[in-house]
Design a protein around this motif. Structure first.
Motif, mmCIF file in Angstrom:
data_model
loop_
_atom_site.group_PDB
_atom_site.id
_atom_site.type_symbol
_atom_site.label_atom_id
_atom_site.label_comp_id
_atom_site.label_asym_id
_atom_site.label_seq_id
_atom_site.Cartn_x
_atom_site.Cartn_y
_atom_site.Cartn_z
ATOM 1 N N THR A 71 0.828 -1.207 0.000
ATOM 2 C CA THR A 71 0.000 0.000 0.000
ATOM 3 C C THR A 71 0.861 1.254 0.000
ATOM 4 N N PHE A 88 -6.740 4.249 -3.932
ATOM 5 C CA PHE A 88 -6.260 2.869 -3.849
ATOM 6 C C PHE A 88 -7.426 1.927 -3.545
ATOM 7 N N VAL A 130 -8.363 -0.278 3.873
ATOM 8 C CA VAL A 130 -7.293 -0.965 3.145
ATOM 9 C C VAL A 130 -6.823 -2.194 3.924
ATOM 10 N N LEU A 155 -4.918 7.127 -0.790
ATOM 11 C CA LEU A 155 -5.431 5.922 -0.130
ATOM 12 C C LEU A 155 -6.864 5.637 -0.563
#
Length: 253
Positions: free
Chosen positions: A103, A155, A241, A152
């Protein structure tokens, strides 16, 4: 921490951006310049000042934030979706890397691109309007935090999306309207009381307000609240995540 692998993924993502330089940097800068021409010329003639700041200078933080949010989400979502689409994500997942390292690699690359773009747009803005930055350290902090947070978020979208159409769905139908309605081009004090209250439910208001405060020491929301809301959203994205990697959501199927 596997720094060699993190560096390899980071440099690969950055190299991909340099190969599409016109799309990555030139197009957003041209679009932002058009905003200055349209809003600065058309609306600036009617609204000379907002909270003691010329209208052209007032919209600079909002324009930077608009580009920053869009580019962070787009860069990060395409960065992780493309390996999923081609199947190379399984090579990354099978490497001796933790999900945090994976990540961090993709998000750091997307955030770097967005921060560079934001600084370029800031430099471009000085060609159109005189401006100042009262709190440069806070400005950089908000710039970095916002880029990381929305990278993020992008993502997450890149993992969630199962087609190229969905990659564009959230930026176009959610991020852009929220940014336009989040005080990018006006102060929420200019709205009727009812709509001021409604606008406070828009999370982008806190990002734009804090970022604008770092320029001119004026804000629609206290800077501490803006910083707190940014950190809360960052924590939520980190939690999502973590859950995606632990459950293998759309990564191991």
């Amino acid at each position: 921490m596997n720094l060699h692998a993190i560096r390899a993924i980071y440099l690969f993502e950055m190299a991909r951006s340099w190969r599409t330089l016109s799309q990555s940097l030139l197009a957003p800068v041209i679009s932002t310049s058009l905003y200055f021409v349209v809003f600065g010329a058309a609306i600036g003639n009617r609204i000379t000042e907002v909270q003691g700041v010329s209208y052209g200078a007032f919209i600079v933080p909002g324009l930077i934030m608009l580009s920053l949010l869009m580019q962070s989400v787009t860069n990060a979502s395409f960065g992780i979706y493309f390996p999923r689409f081609t199947g190379t994500i399984y090579e990354v997942l099978s490497a001796p890397l933790s999900y945090l390292e994976i990540t961090f690699s993709y998000v750091a690359a997307a955030a770097t691109k967005s921060i560079v773009l934001g600084l370029i747009i800031l430099a471009t803005a000085t060609l159109f309007v005189p401006m100042r930055i009262d709190h440069p350290v806070w400005m950089l902090m908000f710039l970095v935090l916002t880029a990381l947070t929305f990278s993020l978020f992008g993502f997450i979208i890149g993992i969630w999306a199962d087609g190229f159409e969905k990659l564009q769905l959230v930026p176009l139908l959610i991020i852009t309207p929220l940014t336009f309605l989040g005080g990018s081009f006006y102060s929420i004090d200019m709205l009727p009381p009812f709509w001021q209250t409604v606008t406070l439910f828009n999370p982008v208001v806190y990002l734009v307000s804090g970022f604008r405060w770092s320029f001119y020491s004026i804000a629609d929301v206290h800077v501490g609240i803006s910083l707190g809301m940014t950190l809360v959203f960052l924590a939520i994205c980190l939690g999502v995540v973590t859950w995606m990697f632990k459950t293998g959501y759309r990564l191991k199927a």
